[in-house]
Design a protein around this motif. Structure first.
Motif, PDB file in Angstrom:
ATOM      1  N   LEU A 732      11.298 -50.458  14.080  1.00 52.10           N
ATOM      2  CA  LEU A 732      10.055 -49.865  14.540  1.00 52.10           C
ATOM      3  C   LEU A 732       9.274 -50.903  15.328  1.00 52.10           C
ATOM      4  CD1 LEU A 732       8.957 -47.851  11.387  1.00 52.10           C
ATOM      5  CD2 LEU A 732       9.807 -46.939  13.539  1.00 52.10           C
ATOM      6  N   VAL A 733       8.893 -50.552  16.535  1.00 53.39           N
ATOM      7  CA  VAL A 733       8.165 -51.466  17.405  1.00 53.39           C
ATOM      8  C   VAL A 733       6.823 -50.834  17.760  1.00 53.39           C
ATOM      9  CG1 VAL A 733      10.274 -52.466  18.343  1.00 53.39           C
ATOM     10  CG2 VAL A 733       9.260 -50.498  19.467  1.00 53.39           C
ATOM     11  N   PRO A 734       5.790 -51.631  17.948  1.00 52.27           N
ATOM     12  CA  PRO A 734       4.486 -51.080  18.352  1.00 52.27           C
ATOM     13  C   PRO A 734       4.599 -50.362  19.694  1.00 52.27           C
ATOM     14  CG  PRO A 734       4.264 -53.347  17.602  1.00 52.27           C
ATOM     15  CD  PRO A 734       5.724 -53.090  17.720  1.00 52.27           C
ATOM     16  N   ALA A 735       3.913 -49.244  19.799  1.00 50.66           N
ATOM     17  CA  ALA A 735       3.989 -48.433  21.010  1.00 50.66           C
ATOM     18  C   ALA A 735       2.632 -47.800  21.278  1.00 50.66           C
ATOM     19  CB  ALA A 735       5.065 -47.356  20.889  1.00 50.66           C
ATOM     20  N   THR A 736       2.456 -47.416  22.534  1.00 49.22           N
ATOM     21  CA  THR A 736       1.257 -46.709  22.972  1.00 49.22           C
ATOM     22  C   THR A 736       1.650 -45.291  23.364  1.00 49.22           C
ATOM     23  OG1 THR A 736       0.248 -48.747  23.773  1.00 49.22           O
ATOM     24  CG2 THR A 736      -0.643 -46.683  24.612  1.00 49.22           C
ATOM     25  N   LEU A 737       0.949 -44.306  22.803  1.00 48.18           N
ATOM     26  CA  LEU A 737       1.209 -42.906  23.092  1.00 48.18           C
ATOM     27  C   LEU A 737       0.226 -42.397  24.129  1.00 48.18           C
ATOM     28  CD1 LEU A 737       1.851 -41.281  19.597  1.00 48.18           C
ATOM     29  CD2 LEU A 737       3.522 -41.809  21.337  1.00 48.18           C
ATOM     30  N   GLU A 738       0.740 -41.506  24.969  1.00 43.09           N
ATOM     31  CA  GLU A 738      -0.123 -40.866  25.960  1.00 43.09           C
ATOM     32  C   GLU A 738       0.374 -39.445  26.169  1.00 43.09           C
ATOM     33  OE1 GLU A 738      -1.471 -41.317  30.647  1.00 43.09           O
ATOM     34  OE2 GLU A 738      -0.571 -43.003  29.587  1.00 43.09           O
ATOM     35  N   LEU A 739      -0.461 -38.477  25.785  1.00 45.06           N
ATOM     36  CA  LEU A 739      -0.145 -37.059  25.973  1.00 45.06           C
ATOM     37  C   LEU A 739      -0.972 -36.549  27.144  1.00 45.06           C
ATOM     38  CD1 LEU A 739       1.265 -34.460  25.058  1.00 45.06           C
ATOM     39  CD2 LEU A 739      -0.633 -34.087  23.474  1.00 45.06           C
ATOM     40  N   THR A 740      -0.288 -36.278  28.237  1.00 41.78           N
ATOM     41  CA  THR A 740      -0.952 -35.849  29.473  1.00 41.78           C
ATOM     42  C   THR A 740      -0.696 -34.374  29.693  1.00 41.78           C
ATOM     43  OG1 THR A 740      -0.611 -38.044  30.414  1.00 41.78           O
ATOM     44  CG2 THR A 740      -1.173 -36.272  31.934  1.00 41.78           C
ATOM     45  N   MET A 741      -1.785 -33.618  29.921  1.00 42.99           N
ATOM     46  CA  MET A 741      -1.685 -32.179  30.170  1.00 42.99           C
ATOM     47  C   MET A 741      -2.346 -31.859  31.499  1.00 42.99           C
ATOM     48  SD  MET A 741      -2.485 -30.732  26.351  1.00 42.99           S
ATOM     49  CE  MET A 741      -3.602 -32.086  25.983  1.00 42.99           C
TER      50      MET A 741
END
Length: 1468
Positions: A732-741
């Motif tokens: 598991l690695v740190p990540a940035t989420l981005e939900l674009t609509m």
């Protein structure tokens, strides 16, 4: 700067290394021992194993480690015999050291450990002070000790000669056990080990300092550790002040020694110099702010510490270590520090930012750590000589090389204590040279031995898998004290090093003596066995979770001391069998709380019996079944405690299987790190100023020049951002989420994409289109700070992509965001149709899939399937996302203009990810320089075999259109609408996610079609609903009922949302809902002739506290609430309603584990168990309306109407002609003539036009409906009344023949059926013989008689009791208790009970049968590409007249299902 390494241990006890010149973790050789702690130096690693023994690993040395053993043979001259071995009493021994003070008999000189090997035999040394000696090698002197000469003189009364033999350290790049303190290492095992030194003032650079801590809090030092002796010589005890027992110790390279006591204070060792390497005295240093310390890490100029609340502290005021520290002359009572000691101990603590589990300091004071929340490796950036505190923590996210990683093998079981290393192993001699060094240690198992050492090449050993299969656990009394001794002369067993005993057992009984040695006797010939046998302690837990970091509260000490006094009463050895793996584990009592086993069995844990591989009739006798059936109390009997009652129900509850909703791979959680041998330069780390400068440059170049431009596309878009951890590279690695609509002017979601940004050696991006997300689920691990949102994708329908959050609220918010985005994108906001499949997970979450597709939806899907991808200006390179993959049936078309005659080449890649290091399933590369096109694939950075073909179809400067169609076996490529080439699949086409275009071409358009209208089960979209249910049943007309875990009944209101799905909820139809679950823990005991039933059991017995199967350890304290929405309603109590019956104390008895249990004890019963229960409640909401207070255990809703009449307009609503109209509006929208609110046509022929008889309305109105029978339904629109004038407004002709109507008319035949008139008789024959007025052929009993049937017919069950029955289209399926599926044969209309049961298959947990006979099931386990998964929904395929039981299963997506309902025939 040359490369160096850091070392880390994961949660499986494996040791990994990371070199400064590499970007991947590599595992060190695994030899069957898991490790808890590791401490590294430049060329050596010291580690603490899971058996609490100390191991050493020498690496990175190209120079062999050789030691010359010397023995001087001494003789004296006497007048009678001349020179002989007869010496005076005051003389030195016959064989001695050079100074004559030590007896060095050649026969007694043996190898220190098995890590050494002799290079040759004993031989004479023929030089003395550079002068050659004669062949006998004697030197002469007047007396001992005098000056020796090579020449014999007249006064030479004594002589001596030197025997030499070289030994080599052969355990390079492998683990070697270090001799323990005592011969029996279980008497005082270690709990901590650390290595330092190398920079002590005036000391040799290869002189190391190894300090350790034992389980009794004693500090031990390993003496003699240097470059020629990596293992050291002996253990030396360093006394500590009274009442100051130590738990962990840290040693710096300059000689600083800091230790932490059990009460959290610090002891600092002073006076550590070259002349006094163990120091002089202890000084007490108080912890910061009174917070007890957990660990301390010592560097060259700095000291870091962790408190038990995981806070990080830095010690200020330290000075460089000086040799003057030896002037400390204290009394040794551990008094507090004075002003003169502040340079050694510092003056204050400084709290740092961050929360860590452990910390390590490197040679240049570089700091590493492990985060307390996500267990990620961290490095402290910005550390320099002038700024030792650094600036910030930065994660180390790098992939793990799993190409050569062996499969995890459980540690061997605890075994009795070993004795001293002994004996000679006889066998055939081996003359193989030792140039290759020591081969890798290969674990062996012959019933006793657990590890083996091979000292020469060419010996064939058993594999680890074979060895572990033959493992047998031994009881304490089964092994003689001191361990087993092989055949050989016990007089030769003179090595008292106290090594753990490893016994070697090669297949061919090969000789294990040193290479080059013979069996003939030579001076001091050492025929010692070069094998050792390690045994593991049984008096304390050996699992990694027992004391991974430290034991701040001393629980390990207390449990160890308790087991010392009573080694059997507090724990027994148990075996956990998982597939082909076995593991021994200490099972403590309830109060001791031994850590729970976390591995999942590949088979179902639903019942006590194993999963059937054949019909149960072959495994269970009828006698057992009859006895078991008789011992179950009938719920309908008068004396039953579980009698049925309205509003309440006492139910004998069966435990349901608990599947993983998200099948997660074994995660690499880092538990320990050591950077003691890693040199990291601060100049190699990026500085903040450089990063800010680059960001400023990009802003000025890419953003600022375009600030005045208006947006090219009108519409709205919004994005949601957050942080999580992403599964990549086996961790598991740190990540940035981005939900674009992206939406339109009407606020409709036109596109939605989930983007994951993470760093694993380099920056990487994963894009997931919401149209490719088929289901999103949430899973919370109780008792841990881990909440997982799983996203199912068509490429891997059984293995979701995992988003891991530390906070449960964050996971719930993102589940809501992703679900709403997917629903809005698909336009799923209304009530589902009647063609809906419902399913429930083991967590109680409800999901549905609507199978109905309207013409508009098909058209929209077809349009959406064929779309033009955005290419920008068309200049290459172009990278485009294929959001629905590129499975068979998809195609892509690239149209563009090839550059002029100077064009060299271009290529089109279909690859599995966005980056340049992705696998390429198709590489299409036209090369104009050689007038050929090359097709190839790329896997893991390696290109495959090139295929070249003609390039006449493409010319420079011309337009071309290249189309690629994915077929089942190959890619079909056409150029300018003409077939060009067919390229066979080498990689899975389902993994394709991107198309990349590069080279000498300008792209005009890219058309992508993902294949509309395909309806494979693993591509269904599952929508989540609020609520918490045990099972959901749906039937005709969309009627949906549900049962909760507390057996309350609910009906579906038709709304969406509720619970975690807040964005789509309709407040008017979403209601508050609660549910109660029962948590169970089983207590197991075995009968003892002396004490009776007790928790002491056999080594092969189940845990004292376990689940129902006994395979998993489960305690009352370890049972946690499923999520934050749950709360306890009761305390633990004995369950007296356990299936099978219980006695007064709640016990069930059996002859052994696991067999049939019963509630009364018989003479042959030797084991017993009882179930403890505790209730918990959840408060949630959902589109469910609770029914009256009636407790139901099961229910079923009919999948079609009874008479099967269709709607007049021809639609397929399948509603009954009479009473269907009273239930709601049909799909055709016809209204009832009588004006009732049901909005449906009552009769058929006459009410939508002219009747069959052609009669028109008397009044001449335009309704065209009135005639003989129409007027019998009431008052028509023209106002005609009933002829009899009664108030019921109905014609009496046929209505009165079935009973009394409302107007009091009696039946003409005078029968007493007393049924409602009008339409009851029209659906079948009544008792009086009246036929249906409409003449339909259903011939069913009217109204109430037909819906309840006449009587029950007893049908025999198979050899096991049945749990579920499903029927449809004349087909009956049954599911028995053990998971076996049966089909009832010869079910006919005249003989509906059939004749017998036919075995179909096993491994089934639940079934549902559609009205058309289609069988759906939840499978206990299913073998996927990545291993078995549990709780999979599947449909039976291959069912035909010739094969009525079917051939195989076709699975849907998702795991962890517990129930499925698919009663309505689906339009598939």
């Amino acid at each position: 700067m040359p490369s160096s390494q850091i070392f880390a241990i994961n949660n499986q006890g494996r040791v990994y290394s990371l070199s400064t010149d590499q970007s991947v973790w590599r595992e060190l050789p695994y030899l069957g021992v898991e490790f808890k702690r590791v401490s590294a130096h430049e060329t050596v690693i010291w580690a603490l194993g899971g058996d609490h023994q100390v191991y050493v690993y020498v690496y990175g040395s190209s120079v062999p480690i050789r030691v010359c053993e010397e023995a001087y043979e001494n003789q004296r001259w006497n007048p009678i015999e001349g020179f002989s071995g007869v010496l005076l009493p005051s003389d030195r021994p016959s064989f001695s050291s050079e100074d004559g003070l030590t007896n060095r008999k050649i026969a007694d000189i043996t190898l220190p450990t098995l890590a050494w090997s002799w290079e040759s035999h004993w031989h004479l040394h023929h030089t003395h002070e550079g002068q050659a000696l004669d062949k006998e090698g004697w030197t002469y002197a007047v007396d001992f000790p005098r000056t020796y000469t090579a020449e014999k003189k007249w006064n030479s009364c004594v002589r001596r000669r030197k025997w030499v033999r070289y030994r080599r350290y052969v355990a390079l790049d492998t683990w070697s056990a270090v001799p323990p303190i005592h011969q029996d290492h279980t008497k005082e095992p270690f709990i901590d080990i650390t290595v330092g030194g190398g920079e002590v003032a005036g000391e040799d650079l290869d002189k190391l300092m190894v300090w350790g801590v034992t389980v009794f809090g004693r500090v031990m030092v390993r003496s003699g550790v240097d470059g020629t002796c990596p293992e050291g010589c002996s253990w030396q005890h360093i006394p500590t002040p009274p009442e100051r027992d130590v738990t962990t110790v840290g040693v710096g390279r300059s000689g600083r020694v800091w230790s932490v006591t059990w009460d959290g204070t610090i002891l600092v060792r002073t006076g550590v110099t070259r002349d006094a390497p163990t120091g002089v005295d202890w000084i007490v240093v108080e912890p910061p702010n009174g917070s007890p310390l957990q660990q301390v890490a010592v560097g060259t100029k700095s000291v870091w510490a962790l408190t038990r609340d995981h806070k990080v502290w830095f010690r200020r005021g330290l000075q460089a270590s000086k040799e003057a520290a030896s002037e400390h002359n204290r009394s040794g009572n551990g008094t507090s520090q004075s002003k003169a000691d502040t340079g050694t101990t510092g003056n204050s603590w400084l709290e740092m930012v961050g929360m860590l589990n452990m910390i390590s300091v490197g040679p240049n004071d570089q700091v590493w750590g492990i985060g307390s929340e996500d267990y990620n490796l961290l490095i402290r950036t910005g550390i320099t000589e002038t700024e030792l505190t650094g600036r910030t923590w930065r994660p180390i996210c790098l992939p793990i090389d799993v190409s050569v990683t062996p499969e995890p093998t459980p540690s061997p079981s605890p075994a009795p204590s070993p004795g001293p290393l002994s004996k000679v192993t006889s066998g055939r001699e081996s003359n193989t040279p030792v140039d290759g060094g020591l081969k890798k240690l290969e674990p062996q198992c012959d019933g006793e031995s657990l590890l083996s050492v091979q000292s020469s090449d060419g010996e064939d050993f058993q594999s680890m898998a074979t060895a572990m299969d033959n493992l047998k656990l031994l009881d304490n009394s089964a092994s003689p004290p001191g361990g087993a001794v092989s055949a050989g002369d016990e007089s030769e067993n003179k090595n008292n090093t106290g090594l753990p005993n490893l016994q070697l057992k090669p297949k061919d009984e090969a000789n294990v003596t040193g290479a080059g040695e013979k069996n003939e006797t030579s001076p001091g010939h050492d025929s010692r066995d070069s094998s050792i046998k390690i045994r593991y302690p049984e008096d304390y837990p050996s699992s990694l979770s027992s004391s991974v970091v430290s034991d701040p509260g001393g629980e390990f000490i207390s449990s160890f001391q308790a087991s010392e006094s009573s080694p059997v009463a507090n724990g027994v050895i148990a075996v956990s069998v998982e597939g082909n793996k076995s593991k021994g584990q200490l099972v403590e009592g309830e109060a001791q709380g031994v850590p729970e086993e976390d591995r999942q069995s590949t088979k179902s844990d639903r019942t006590e019996e194993q999963t059937h591989e054949g019909p149960p009739s072959m495994q269970h006798s009828s006698g057992e079944w009859s006895e078991s059936r008789l011992r179950h109390v009938s719920s309908s009997s008068a004396g039953s405690e579980a009698g049925l009652g309205r509003g309440s129900l006492v139910v004998t509850r069966e435990e349901k299987p608990e599947y993983n909703v998200i099948p997660f791979q074994a995660e690499h959680l880092w538990l320990w790190i050591s950077g003691g041998g890693c040199w990291v330069s601060a100049n190699n780390m990026p500085r903040c100023a450089e990063v800010l400068q680059k960001l400023h440059w990009r802003h000025n170049k890419e953003i600022k020049p375009f600030e005045g431009y208006e947006e090219a596309v009108e519409g709205s878009s919004w994005a949601i951002r957050g942080q999580c951890r992403w599964w990549a590279g086996g961790q598991l690695v740190p990540a940035t989420l981005e939900l674009t609509m992206v939406g339109s002017r009407r606020s409709e979601v036109q596109d939605a994409t989930l983007v994951v940004h993470y760093n694993l050696g380099s920056a990487k991006t994963v894009e997931i289109s919401c149209c490719a997300i088929l289901m999103s689920v949430i899973s919370v691990e109780p008792g841990t700070a881990k909440s997982v949102v799983g996203i199912y994708h068509p490429s891997e329908p059984l293995h979701p992509k995992a988003l891991v959050f530390s906070a449960e609220t964050d996971a719930e918010d993102w589940l809501n965001h992703i679900s709403n985005a997917c629903n809005q994108f698909r336009g799923l906001t209304g009530r589902p149709s009647s063609y809906t499949v419902w399913a429930v997970t083991t967590r109680g979450d409800v999901y549905l899939h609507d199978c109905s597709v309207t013409e508009e939806e098909l058209r929209a899907e077809s349009v959406a399937a064929h779309k033009h991808l955005p290419i920008g200006s068309g200049a290459t390179p172009v990278t485009l996302l294929l959001d629905r993959g590129f499975r068979p049936g998809c195609f892509i078309s690239v149209s563009g203009k090839i550059h002029d005659k100077k064009a060299d080449q271009f290529h089109i890649n279909l690859q599995t990810s966005r980056g340049t290091d992705a696998n390429i399933a198709l590489h299409l590369n036209p090369r104009f320089s050689i007038n050929a096109a090359v097709l190839n694939t790329k896997k893991k950075g390696h290109w495959g075999h090139e295929v070249k073909t003609d390039l006449s179809a493409m010319t420079p400067g011309a337009h071309c259109e290249i189309s690629i169609v994915c077929d089942d076996k190959d890619f079909k490529i056409s150029v300018n609408d003409k077939f060009w080439y067919s390229f066979n699949h080498r990689l899975s086409a389902a993994d394709i996610t991107h198309v990349v275009i590069r080279g000498s071409i300008t792209v005009d358009s890219v058309t992508y079609n993902h294949g509309a209208g395909e309806r494979q089960l693993n591509e269904w979209y599952w929508r989540g609903l609020g609520g918490h249910c045990l099972r959901v049943e749906s039937g005709a007309g969309g009627v949906t009922w549900a049962i909760s875990h507390d057996y309350h009944v609910y009906t579906y209101t038709g709304a969406t949302g509720g619970g975690l799905y807040k964005g789509s909820s309709n407040d008017s139809d979403v209601n508050i809902m609660s549910d109660v679950r029962h948590m169970y823990v089983w207590e197991n005991q075995r009968w003892n002739p002396v004490t009776g039933f007790t928790h002491r059991g056999l080594p092969t017995d189940r845990h004292t506290w376990s689940d129902q199967t006994g395979r998993h350890h489960r305690t009352q304290e370890g049972t946690k609430l499923p999520s934050r929405h749950w709360s306890w309603m009761s305390e633990w109590c004995v369950d007296y309603h356990t299936p099978g019956g219980v006695d007064r104390e709640g016990w069930q008895y059996a002859t052994d584990f696991p067999l049939s249990y019963h509630g009364h004890r018989y003479m042959t019963d030797l084991v017993r168990r009882r179930r403890w229960v505790r209730k918990c409640c959840i408060s949630t909401s959902g589109p469910w309306q609770q029914m009256e207070k009636v407790a139901l255990v099961n229910l079923s809703v009919s999948g079609e109407s009874e008479c099967g009449c269709e709607c007049e307009s021809g639609c397929k609503c399948k509603l009954e002609c009479e009473y269907e109209s009273k239930c709601g509006e049909s799909e055709c929208g016809c209204e009832c003539e009588s004006g009732c609110k049901c909005k449906l046509e009552c009769e058929y022929e006459s009410k939508c036009g002219e009747s069959e008889c052609g009669c028109e309305c008397e009044s001449g109105c335009k309704c065209k409906l009135e005639c003989e029978y129409e007027s019998k339904c009431g008052e028509s629109e023209c106002g005609c009344e009933c002829e009899s004038g009664c108030k019921c407004k109905l014609e009496c002709e046929y209505e009165s023949k079935c009973g009394e109507s409302e107007c009091g008319c009696e039946c003409e035949s005078g029968c007493k059926c007393k049924l409602e008139c009008e339409y009851e008789s029209k659906c079948g024959e009544s008792e009086c013989g009246c036929e249906c007025e409409s003449g339909c052929k259903c011939k069913l009993e009217c109204e109430y008689e037909s819906k309840c049937g006449r009587q029950w017919v007893n049908v025999d069950a198979p050899n096991q009791p049945l749990l579920e029955i499903g029927a449809g289209a004349g087909i009956v399926w049954g599911l028995e208790r053990g998971g076996g599926l049966y089909r009832r044969t010869n079910v006919l209309p005249l003989f509906p009970e059939g004749t017998s049961w036919e075995w179909v298959c096993g491994n089934v947990a639940s079934i549902s049968v559609g009205a058309d006979g289609t069988l759906w099931a939840v499978l206990d386990s299913f073998d996927s590409d990545k291993g078995p998964v549990q709780g999979v929904i599947a449909r039976r395929v291959g069912v035909s007249h010739d094969c009525p039981v079917g051939t195989s299963w076709e699975h849907t997506l998702g795991t962890g299902w517990s129930h499925v309902s698919a009663r309505v025939p689906l339009p598939l």
